[in-house]
Write a protein that holds these residues in place. Structure first.
Motif, mmCIF file in Angstrom:
data_model
loop_
_atom_site.group_PDB
_atom_site.id
_atom_site.type_symbol
_atom_site.label_atom_id
_atom_site.label_comp_id
_atom_site.label_asym_id
_atom_site.label_seq_id
_atom_site.Cartn_x
_atom_site.Cartn_y
_atom_site.Cartn_z
ATOM 1 N N LYS A 59 0.945 -1.094 -0.097
ATOM 2 C CA LYS A 59 -0.087 -0.113 0.148
ATOM 3 C C LYS A 59 1.064 1.158 0.046
ATOM 4 C CE LYS A 59 -3.923 -2.259 0.401
ATOM 5 N NZ LYS A 59 -5.121 -2.275 -0.773
ATOM 6 N N SER A 60 0.227 2.334 -0.342
ATOM 7 C CA SER A 60 0.883 3.612 -0.478
ATOM 8 C C SER A 60 0.999 4.344 0.931
ATOM 9 C CB SER A 60 0.458 4.427 -1.531
ATOM 10 O OG SER A 60 -0.930 4.932 -1.225
ATOM 11 N N SER A 61 0.362 3.883 1.938
ATOM 12 C CA SER A 61 0.179 4.309 3.387
ATOM 13 C C SER A 61 0.721 3.216 4.149
ATOM 14 C CB SER A 61 -1.192 4.910 3.572
ATOM 15 O OG SER A 61 -1.915 3.793 3.969
ATOM 16 N N ALA A 62 0.929 3.586 5.463
ATOM 17 C CA ALA A 62 1.582 2.577 6.322
ATOM 18 C C ALA A 62 0.468 1.895 7.212
ATOM 19 C CB ALA A 62 2.625 3.198 7.236
ATOM 20 N N THR A 90 5.433 8.339 4.788
ATOM 21 C CA THR A 90 5.199 8.097 6.174
ATOM 22 C C THR A 90 6.362 8.593 7.135
ATOM 23 O OG1 THR A 90 3.443 6.292 5.772
ATOM 24 C CG2 THR A 90 4.163 6.659 8.214
ATOM 25 N N PRO A 91 6.178 9.473 7.944
ATOM 26 C CA PRO A 91 7.249 9.936 8.690
ATOM 27 C C PRO A 91 7.808 8.635 9.621
ATOM 28 C CG PRO A 91 5.464 10.905 9.471
ATOM 29 C CD PRO A 91 5.166 10.142 8.269
ATOM 30 N N VAL A 92 9.254 8.840 10.209
ATOM 31 C CA VAL A 92 9.410 7.572 10.833
ATOM 32 C C VAL A 92 8.836 7.550 12.092
ATOM 33 C CG1 VAL A 92 11.676 7.205 9.627
ATOM 34 C CG2 VAL A 92 11.770 8.825 11.354
ATOM 35 N N SER A 93 8.506 8.949 12.609
ATOM 36 C CA SER A 93 7.971 9.140 14.143
ATOM 37 C C SER A 93 6.858 8.292 14.203
ATOM 38 C CB SER A 93 7.640 10.456 14.048
ATOM 39 O OG SER A 93 6.619 11.058 13.315
ATOM 40 N N ALA A 94 5.975 7.788 13.289
ATOM 41 C CA ALA A 94 4.976 6.959 13.258
ATOM 42 C C ALA A 94 5.401 5.493 13.715
ATOM 43 C CB ALA A 94 4.138 6.855 11.954
ATOM 44 N N SER A 145 10.283 -2.304 15.384
ATOM 45 C CA SER A 145 11.866 -2.351 15.920
ATOM 46 C C SER A 145 12.775 -1.790 14.865
ATOM 47 C CB SER A 145 11.796 -3.961 15.982
ATOM 48 O OG SER A 145 13.493 -4.050 15.893
ATOM 49 N N THR A 146 12.692 -2.243 13.322
ATOM 50 C CA THR A 146 13.605 -2.209 12.546
ATOM 51 C C THR A 146 12.955 -1.519 11.134
ATOM 52 O OG1 THR A 146 14.879 -3.805 13.457
ATOM 53 C CG2 THR A 146 15.575 -3.059 11.147
ATOM 54 N N VAL A 147 13.393 -0.747 10.642
ATOM 55 C CA VAL A 147 13.037 -0.271 9.363
ATOM 56 C C VAL A 147 14.065 -0.837 8.293
ATOM 57 C CG1 VAL A 147 12.576 1.721 7.731
ATOM 58 C CG2 VAL A 147 11.765 1.762 9.962
ATOM 59 N N VAL A 148 13.585 -1.329 7.074
ATOM 60 C CA VAL A 148 14.668 -1.787 6.183
ATOM 61 C C VAL A 148 14.720 -0.815 5.058
ATOM 62 C CG1 VAL A 148 15.402 -3.497 4.659
ATOM 63 C CG2 VAL A 148 14.478 -3.964 6.884
ATOM 64 N N TRP A 149 15.680 -0.135 4.598
ATOM 65 C CA TRP A 149 15.424 0.543 3.230
ATOM 66 C C TRP A 149 16.248 -0.318 2.193
ATOM 67 C CZ3 TRP A 149 12.834 4.296 4.653
ATOM 68 C CH2 TRP A 149 12.995 5.285 5.766
ATOM 69 N N ALA A 150 15.062 -0.879 1.340
ATOM 70 C CA ALA A 150 15.416 -2.309 1.034
ATOM 71 C C ALA A 150 16.187 -2.380 -0.530
ATOM 72 C CB ALA A 150 14.320 -3.078 0.880
#
Length: 308
Positions: free
Chosen positions: A206-209, A235-239, A246-251
């Motif tokens: 989806k285009s939203s989180a 989506t801002p990482v603050s959300a 836990s973890t965000v992957v810039w894939a």
């Protein structure tokens, strides 16, 4: 039972022993109360650049590795080619590497073989997705059949039996990709946690989180949650911090950046039959030499080649 962030324990034999890659990755994904970020790498150079930028962990991307080899992300690259690429990434950096292992390239036997070979290559962990072999990239088309829950749980148990605590195992859930909804994703997450997964990666196109944030809320932090915001990048990482992700992957971003830059340079050189206009827009040779530590080679030559 919710996981509790733990401080990294020093090696019992030496209080100041350097943490292993597995300990580093566990600290990033499982033991870190702060939001962590893993940067995509597909070869030694992209790994070295990510390390220089300050990232503390790497994602060996299946899409990016396949693309760099000229294959499509549809299990066209073999598991042995994946392992060879991961070995070059590991050799180029001190960062822990989490490998995108697709679905394990087959059944439980293929998955445990892949995990054993990745561990031998120096990877700190792998993410396995509950897809059927051969898989297709999650962001393409509508053909995304899911593996049976019990069968995929068997794959996870087989991997854990082979690598035990020496390898981080992330179970990637494709239920939202396949259109099966939140309830199915939660059912699968519980089953995979029971099968021994160290963390859950919930994927969405989806285009939203909204989907992944709803999952995180419903999941209740039983295991760490990993996300891949390729499509919901606004989506801002603050959300994610608020949701206790836990973890965000810039894939796939280094590969895509490299493709765009190479296309621009090749088009310019072909049109102008000259490199004069692009020289100031590309990395200098001294920068490449610095990234790959030619200075270390020079120092070693003085030590080992020069006579006393």
């Amino acid at each position: 039972m919710q996981y509790q962030p733990q401080a990294v324990r020093p090696n019992a034999s030496h209080e100041y022993a350097r943490p292993s890659p597995v300990e580093k990755l566990r600290d990033e994904i499982c033991s870190n109360s702060e939001l962590s970020f893993l940067m995509e790498a597909h070869d030694g150079l992209s790994a070295r650049i990510a390390e220089r930028a300050g990232f503390r962990g790497l994602w060996a991307s299946g899409l990016s590795i396949a693309s760099s080899l000229g294959f499509r992300d549809a299990n066209e690259a073999s598991w042995s080619q994946l392992v060879e690429s991961v070995e070059r990434i590991v050799d180029s950096t001190e960062l822990p590497v989490l490998v995108d292992g697709d679905g394990g390239f087959g059944n439980f036997n293929n998955a445990r073989l892949l995990a054993r070979k990745l561990r031998q290559a120096g990877a700190a962990g792998a993410s396995l997705e509950d897809s059927c072999f051969p898989k297709l990239n999650s962001l393409i088309g509508d053909r995304h059949p899911l593996a049976d829950i019990d069968e995929f749980s068997g794959r996870l148990r087989a991997v854990k039996d082979v690598v035990s605590e020496t390898f981080i195992l992330v179970a990637r859930i494709e239920a939202l990709i396949a259109g099966h909804g939140l309830n199915e994703a939660i059912v699968r997450a519980h089953a995979y946690a029971d099968a021994g997964a160290d963390a859950i990666l919930i994927h969405s196109r989806k285009s939203s989180a909204d989907e992944v944030l709803s999952f995180a809320s419903e999941w209740g932090n039983r295991l760490p949650v990993v996300i891949v915001p390729t499509t919901y990048y606004r989506t801002p990482v603050s959300a994610y911090r608020y949701a206790r992700i836990s973890t965000v992957v810039w894939a796939n971003h280094s590969m895509r950046a490299a493709a765009a830059a190479m296309r621009h340079v090749c088009d310019s050189i072909a049109a102008q039959q000259s490199v004069a206009s692009i020289e100031s827009h590309i990395a200098s040779l001294p920068e490449i030499f610095d990234l790959l530590r030619y200075d270390e080679l020079a120092e070693s030559e003085k030590r080992y080649l020069q006579p006393r």
